[in-house]
Design a protein around this motif. Structure first.
Motif, PDB file in Angstrom:
ATOM      1  N   MET A 168      43.430  48.416  32.119  1.00 13.19           N
ATOM      2  CA  MET A 168      44.360  49.239  31.387  1.00 13.19           C
ATOM      3  C   MET A 168      43.669  50.546  31.025  1.00 13.19           C
ATOM      4  SD  MET A 168      46.119  48.652  27.688  1.00 13.19           S
ATOM      5  CE  MET A 168      44.547  48.250  27.029  1.00 13.19           C
ATOM      6  N   LEU A 169      44.373  51.620  31.243  1.00 14.88           N
ATOM      7  CA  LEU A 169      43.859  52.949  30.931  1.00 14.88           C
ATOM      8  C   LEU A 169      44.670  53.545  29.791  1.00 14.88           C
ATOM      9  CD1 LEU A 169      43.706  54.325  34.588  1.00 14.88           C
ATOM     10  CD2 LEU A 169      41.834  53.275  33.296  1.00 14.88           C
ATOM     11  N   ASN A 170      44.050  54.451  29.063  1.00 13.64           N
ATOM     12  CA  ASN A 170      44.767  55.181  28.040  1.00 13.64           C
ATOM     13  C   ASN A 170      45.715  56.163  28.736  1.00 13.64           C
ATOM     14  OD1 ASN A 170      45.500  56.016  25.467  1.00 13.64           O
ATOM     15  ND2 ASN A 170      43.394  56.301  24.797  1.00 13.64           N
ATOM     16  N   ALA A 171      46.541  56.837  27.983  1.00 12.63           N
ATOM     17  CA  ALA A 171      47.491  57.775  28.563  1.00 12.63           C
ATOM     18  C   ALA A 171      46.802  58.920  29.297  1.00 12.63           C
ATOM     19  CB  ALA A 171      48.421  58.322  27.484  1.00 12.63           C
ATOM     20  N   ASP A 172      45.530  59.204  28.951  1.00 10.15           N
ATOM     21  CA  ASP A 172      44.775  60.254  29.639  1.00 10.15           C
ATOM     22  C   ASP A 172      43.998  59.715  30.850  1.00 10.15           C
ATOM     23  OD1 ASP A 172      42.748  58.863  28.404  1.00 10.15           O
ATOM     24  OD2 ASP A 172      41.879  60.595  27.398  1.00 10.15           O
ATOM     25  N   TYR A 173      44.268  58.475  31.224  1.00  9.26           N
ATOM     26  CA  TYR A 173      43.667  57.807  32.391  1.00  9.26           C
ATOM     27  C   TYR A 173      42.195  57.458  32.214  1.00  9.26           C
ATOM     28  CZ  TYR A 173      47.908  58.188  35.092  1.00  9.26           C
ATOM     29  OH  TYR A 173      49.197  58.036  35.528  1.00  9.26           O
ATOM     30  N   ARG A 174      41.725  57.450  30.983  1.00 11.05           N
ATOM     31  CA  ARG A 174      40.370  56.970  30.711  1.00 11.05           C
ATOM     32  C   ARG A 174      40.470  55.509  30.284  1.00 11.05           C
ATOM     33  NH1 ARG A 174      37.109  61.404  27.095  1.00 11.05           N
ATOM     34  NH2 ARG A 174      37.842  63.240  28.170  1.00 11.05           N
ATOM     35  N   PRO A 175      39.487  54.690  30.656  1.00  9.35           N
ATOM     36  CA  PRO A 175      39.497  53.316  30.136  1.00  9.35           C
ATOM     37  C   PRO A 175      39.395  53.336  28.612  1.00  9.35           C
ATOM     38  CG  PRO A 175      37.911  53.545  31.923  1.00  9.35           C
ATOM     39  CD  PRO A 175      38.383  54.933  31.575  1.00  9.35           C
ATOM     40  N   LEU A 176      40.115  52.441  27.965  1.00  6.35           N
ATOM     41  CA  LEU A 176      40.011  52.354  26.511  1.00  6.35           C
ATOM     42  C   LEU A 176      38.626  51.880  26.110  1.00  6.35           C
ATOM     43  CD1 LEU A 176      43.431  50.845  25.442  1.00  6.35           C
ATOM     44  CD2 LEU A 176      42.547  53.121  24.963  1.00  6.35           C
ATOM     45  N   SER A 177      38.017  51.086  26.955  1.00  5.18           N
ATOM     46  CA  SER A 177      36.698  50.555  26.676  1.00  5.18           C
ATOM     47  C   SER A 177      36.003  50.297  28.003  1.00  5.18           C
ATOM     48  CB  SER A 177      36.837  49.244  25.898  1.00  5.18           C
ATOM     49  OG  SER A 177      35.617  48.572  25.838  1.00  5.18           O
ATOM     50  N   TYR A 178      34.691  50.488  28.026  1.00 11.13           N
ATOM     51  CA  TYR A 178      33.936  50.173  29.233  1.00 11.13           C
ATOM     52  C   TYR A 178      33.426  48.745  29.215  1.00 11.13           C
ATOM     53  CZ  TYR A 178      33.997  55.033  30.568  1.00 11.13           C
ATOM     54  OH  TYR A 178      34.404  56.280  30.940  1.00 11.13           O
ATOM     55  N   TYR A 179      33.115  48.231  28.056  1.00 11.98           N
ATOM     56  CA  TYR A 179      32.599  46.873  27.994  1.00 11.98           C
ATOM     57  C   TYR A 179      32.978  46.253  26.676  1.00 11.98           C
ATOM     58  CZ  TYR A 179      29.675  42.968  29.121  1.00 11.98           C
ATOM     59  OH  TYR A 179      29.245  41.729  29.450  1.00 11.98           O
ATOM     60  N   PRO A 180      33.758  45.191  26.655  1.00 11.89           N
ATOM     61  CA  PRO A 180      34.384  44.670  27.862  1.00 11.89           C
ATOM     62  C   PRO A 180      35.468  45.627  28.324  1.00 11.89           C
ATOM     63  CG  PRO A 180      35.223  43.517  25.956  1.00 11.89           C
ATOM     64  CD  PRO A 180      34.166  44.464  25.454  1.00 11.89           C
ATOM     65  N   LEU A 181      35.722  45.639  29.605  1.00 11.99           N
ATOM     66  CA  LEU A 181      36.760  46.510  30.123  1.00 11.99           C
ATOM     67  C   LEU A 181      38.084  46.165  29.469  1.00 11.99           C
ATOM     68  CD1 LEU A 181      36.080  46.615  33.954  1.00 11.99           C
ATOM     69  CD2 LEU A 181      35.812  48.458  32.320  1.00 11.99           C
ATOM     70  N   SER A 182      38.956  47.136  29.404  1.00 13.03           N
ATOM     71  CA  SER A 182      40.301  46.880  28.901  1.00 13.03           C
ATOM     72  C   SER A 182      41.069  46.175  30.009  1.00 13.03           C
ATOM     73  CB  SER A 182      40.986  48.184  28.531  1.00 13.03           C
ATOM     74  OG  SER A 182      40.256  48.834  27.533  1.00 13.03           O
ATOM     75  N   VAL A 183      40.966  44.875  30.020  1.00 15.29           N
ATOM     76  CA  VAL A 183      41.593  44.079  31.063  1.00 15.29           C
ATOM     77  C   VAL A 183      42.655  43.191  30.429  1.00 15.29           C
ATOM     78  CG1 VAL A 183      41.206  42.342  32.855  1.00 15.29           C
ATOM     79  CG2 VAL A 183      39.482  44.083  32.430  1.00 15.29           C
ATOM     80  N   TRP A 184      43.829  43.206  31.029  1.00 18.85           N
ATOM     81  CA  TRP A 184      44.923  42.348  30.596  1.00 18.85           C
ATOM     82  C   TRP A 184      45.152  41.288  31.659  1.00 18.85           C
ATOM     83  CZ3 TRP A 184      49.366  46.261  29.174  1.00 18.85           C
ATOM     84  CH2 TRP A 184      49.085  46.846  27.938  1.00 18.85           C
ATOM     85  N   CYS A 185      45.664  40.138  31.251  1.00 21.27           N
ATOM     86  CA  CYS A 185      46.101  39.148  32.233  1.00 21.27           C
ATOM     87  C   CYS A 185      47.383  39.680  32.886  1.00 21.27           C
ATOM     88  CB  CYS A 185      46.314  37.784  31.577  1.00 21.27           C
ATOM     89  SG  CYS A 185      47.672  37.741  30.398  1.00 21.27           S
ATOM     90  N   TRP A 186      47.723  39.158  34.039  1.00 25.77           N
ATOM     91  CA  TRP A 186      48.865  39.699  34.776  1.00 25.77           C
ATOM     92  C   TRP A 186      50.166  39.534  34.003  1.00 25.77           C
ATOM     93  CZ3 TRP A 186      52.990  36.742  36.359  1.00 25.77           C
ATOM     94  CH2 TRP A 186      52.818  35.361  36.395  1.00 25.77           C
ATOM     95  N   GLN A 187      50.272  38.471  33.198  1.00 22.45           N
ATOM     96  CA  GLN A 187      51.503  38.255  32.438  1.00 22.45           C
ATOM     97  C   GLN A 187      51.709  39.375  31.402  1.00 22.45           C
ATOM     98  OE1 GLN A 187      49.115  35.907  32.930  1.00 22.45           O
ATOM     99  NE2 GLN A 187      50.034  33.892  33.285  1.00 22.45           N
TER     100      GLN A 187
END
Length: 172
Positions: free
Chosen positions: A1-20
């Motif tokens: 997941m990226l912020n509206a400016d296309y930067r990751p919200l976090s590098y570690y842990p990555l801003s990762v969502w489950c597919w649901q």
């Protein structure tokens, strides 16, 4: 997941969502789909390719001060015992023990392996001849991001690569 400016919200842990959660955010119109996986989800009357990269529709202002958490202490100290350099069985240690008035703060807590923590006990660093490799400090979000880049997650899908570490210096 990226912020509206296309930067990751976090590098570690990555801003990762489950597919649901990603699919739910798409249907709630909270995100834009930037990249897709090859797989799709289906219902009797609908098919949608799974999003692999999404950006938020509204900008989330990044925090200025990182939260004081066990994980962030480990990240600041690069997942390394500050007394012996081990990366196994980490916990955290109060440099000035709580029994001697030490506070649970950024400036008094370091990552330590269990054997070193046990050996140090409630002694002061001078008494046990154990000093942390680096003086504990209150890190900035930038410090944690820099350290996080040294510990990439176990899995990075190829579709994510164009959106990670985009602000690092390129090789000539």
């Amino acid at each position: 997941m990226l912020n509206a400016d296309y930067r990751p919200l976090s590098y570690y842990p990555l801003s990762v969502w489950c597919w649901q959660d990603a699919i739910k955010a798409v249907f709630l119109d909270r995100v834009n789909i930037v990249e897709y996986y090859d797989k799709a989800v289906r219902s009797p009357g609908f098919e949608l390719r799974l999003p692999s990269v999404v950006s938020l529709r509204s900008f989330v202002k990044p925090t200025r001060q990182p939260a004081f958490t066990r994980f962030n202490v480990f990240l600041r100290d690069r997942f390394t015992c500050q007394y012996c350099g081990s990366r196994d069985d980490l916990t955290f240690d109060h440099v000035v023990p709580r029994a001697r008035g030490g506070q649970t703060t950024w400036e008094n807590v370091v990552a330590a392996c269990s054997p070193c923590n046990l050996r140090k006990g409630s002694m002061m660093p001078d008494a046990c001849h154990m000093w942390p490799a680096q003086t504990p400090y209150h890190p900035s979000v930038h410090d944690l991001h820099q350290n996080g880049r040294h510990f990439p997650p176990n899995y990075l899908h190829e579709s994510w690569m164009d959106y990670l570490y985009w602000d690092t210096e390129l090789d000539p």
